[in-house]
Design a protein around this motif. Structure first.
Motif, PDB file in Angstrom:
ATOM      1  N   ALA A   1       0.852  -1.195   0.000  1.00 32.85           N
ATOM      2  CA  ALA A   1       0.000   0.000   0.000  1.00 32.85           C
ATOM      3  C   ALA A   1       0.881   1.235   0.000  1.00 32.85           C
ATOM      4  O   ALA A   1       1.946   1.247   0.632  1.00 32.85           O
ATOM      5  CB  ALA A   1      -0.923   0.019   1.210  1.00 32.85           C
TER       6      ALA A   1
ATOM      7  N   ILE B   1      -5.602   2.366   6.326  1.00 32.46           N
ATOM      8  CA  ILE B   1      -6.101   1.246   5.519  1.00 32.46           C
ATOM      9  C   ILE B   1      -7.485   0.878   6.040  1.00 32.46           C
ATOM     10  O   ILE B   1      -7.627   0.254   7.083  1.00 32.46           O
ATOM     11  CB  ILE B   1      -5.144   0.034   5.609  1.00 32.46           C
TER      12      ILE B   1
ATOM     13  N   HIS C   1      -7.340  -1.117  -0.470  1.00 41.97           N
ATOM     14  CA  HIS C   1      -6.187  -0.243  -0.287  1.00 41.97           C
ATOM     15  C   HIS C   1      -4.870  -0.998  -0.407  1.00 41.97           C
ATOM     16  O   HIS C   1      -3.808  -0.378  -0.467  1.00 41.97           O
ATOM     17  CB  HIS C   1      -6.255   0.443   1.082  1.00 41.97           C
TER      18      HIS C   1
END
Length: 401
Positions: free
Chosen positions: A181, A263, A268
């Motif tokens: 991420a 997140i 994500h």
């Protein structure tokens, strides 16, 4: 040098950089891309001194330095012991050691793509490549999934990556991949803004934080956050939901809480699958494979983009300095084969130490290798490996300053 018609398959960093270098040598280059609009895939990467040397040759080093985050150190700590098992500083290489650059993949793509567009290199999008065939004119044609073709070209450069349709299947998928991420840099969390930091539990659990500077269009510095995960456990992770996973990550590394708060959905996180593959024949008549199309490995040594940039530079250099395409391809392979073999071998050795189900390897890593690695000459050897300089690739290519 005779200008030639050259097709570049793939619009990632390898294809864009190769196209730029070939275009600057006055070849007629066309890039073919399967997406309707070229776009990057993934989160963060490391530009090493090797890759930076190629970007400097392209006149793009300053843009990369401005977009990225300087990395001076790679640091890893084992849990629950707190033992330091990885501590690599570029300074171990001496006064001219250089440094790494943490960079968002979108930033590297944007810098290279802008340069390609500014140079007027055509990009044909929506062109899914199914294969190629030798042409009667001693060149090669590209074949597309819709039944059409293009060419002939004096040379096709395969920069499609490890899933290339221009080479036979080879290698193996690795058991472990990672969730990635791109998140806002967490001020106040205590992370070192000039370090790739990791925490491990044995070799089966790893979390990492890499500063990656600014993504295009962003005004807040970002970090690449990654979590090691076996590929066959991905669906179970999805079914379990985020909360149990976040609890596990926080228990391993409490400082990640400020990252985990960003997140809020599984979307994500992107799961990256890793492969170890090396083509036995990276070149054939009218066709050469570069980057992950030729050699791919886990990202443990942080060499992927850098190796691709070196491949592209070697190809342009070889074509410039030899009379025919066949000789140029042989020269390209000769320039790069040793360095590729060294790093493929090192990746195969080191990956299980950090991503595997082994209990023996992390035991050795934590109690024997870790303490020894903090002393010279181990510090120099590690820094040389991480920087991509083992095998003296810059000297071989004439890129050393």
């Amino acid at each position: 040098m005779t200008p030639r018609d050259i097709a570049v398959a793939g619009c990632g960093p390898a294809g864009l950089a190769a196209a730029l270098m070939l275009h600057r040598d006055e070849h007629r280059v066309t890039i073919f891309e399967r997406f309707e609009a070229p776009r990057p895939i993934g989160s963060g990467l490391m530009i090493q001194p090797t890759g930076l040397a190629v970007l400097r040759h392209l006149g793009l080093a300053e843009a990369v330095l401005a977009a990225g985050a300087r990395i001076d150190r790679l640091y890893g700590e084992a849990a629950p012991s707190g033992r330091i098992v990885l501590d690599v500083g570029y300074r171990a290489l001496g006064r001219r050691a250089g440094f790494g650059i943490g960079l968002h993949r979108a930033a590297l793509f944007d810098i290279l793509h802008r340069a390609v567009v500014a140079a007027g290199i055509p990009i044909e999008t929506g062109r899914t490549i199914a294969g190629s065939e030798a042409a009667s004119s001693d060149g090669r044609r590209l074949l597309f999934a819709d039944g059409t073709g293009a060419g002939p070209f004096a040379l096709v450069v395969d920069a499609l990556g490890n899933a290339t349709t221009l080479a036979p299947p080879t290698g193996r998928a690795l058991a472990y991949g990672a969730l990635w991420a791109s998140l806002d840099w967490p001020d106040g969390a205590g992370f070192d803004g000039a370090a790739l930091a990791q925490r491990y539990r044995r070799a089966s659990v790893m979390v990492g934080v890499l500063p990656i500077g600014m993504a295009p269009g962003r005004v807040v510095p970002q970090t690449a956050f990654f979590w090691s995960l076996r590929t066959d456990r991905l669906e179970a992770w999805r079914r379990a939901g985020l909360d149990p996973w976040k609890e596990e990550v926080r228990a391993l590394w409490p400082a990640t809480a400020l990252l985990l708060d960003q997140i809020v959905s599984p979307e994500h996180l992107t799961f990256a699958r890793y492969h170890h593959r090396t083509l036995a024949r990276p070149a054939e008549p009218g066709l050469i494979h570069i980057g992950d199309s030729w050699h791919s490995a886990s990202p443990q040594l942080g060499q992927g983009a850098n190796m691709a940039l070196l491949d592209g530079y070697a190809l342009a250099k070889a074509i410039r300095e030899t009379a025919g395409i066949a000789d140029a391809l042989a020269r390209t392979v000769a320039l790069r084969a040793r360095h590729v073999a060294l790093y493929q071998a090192m990746s195969a050795v080191f990956t299980p130490v950090y991503q595997s189900d082994s209990r023996v390897l992390p035991f050795i890593r934590d109690r024997i290798v870790g303490p020894v690695a903090s002393r010279w000459p181990a510090t120099w050897i590690q820094a040389a490996m991480v920087s991509g300089l083992v095998g003296r690739p810059l000297q071989r290519l004439g890129l050393a300053s």
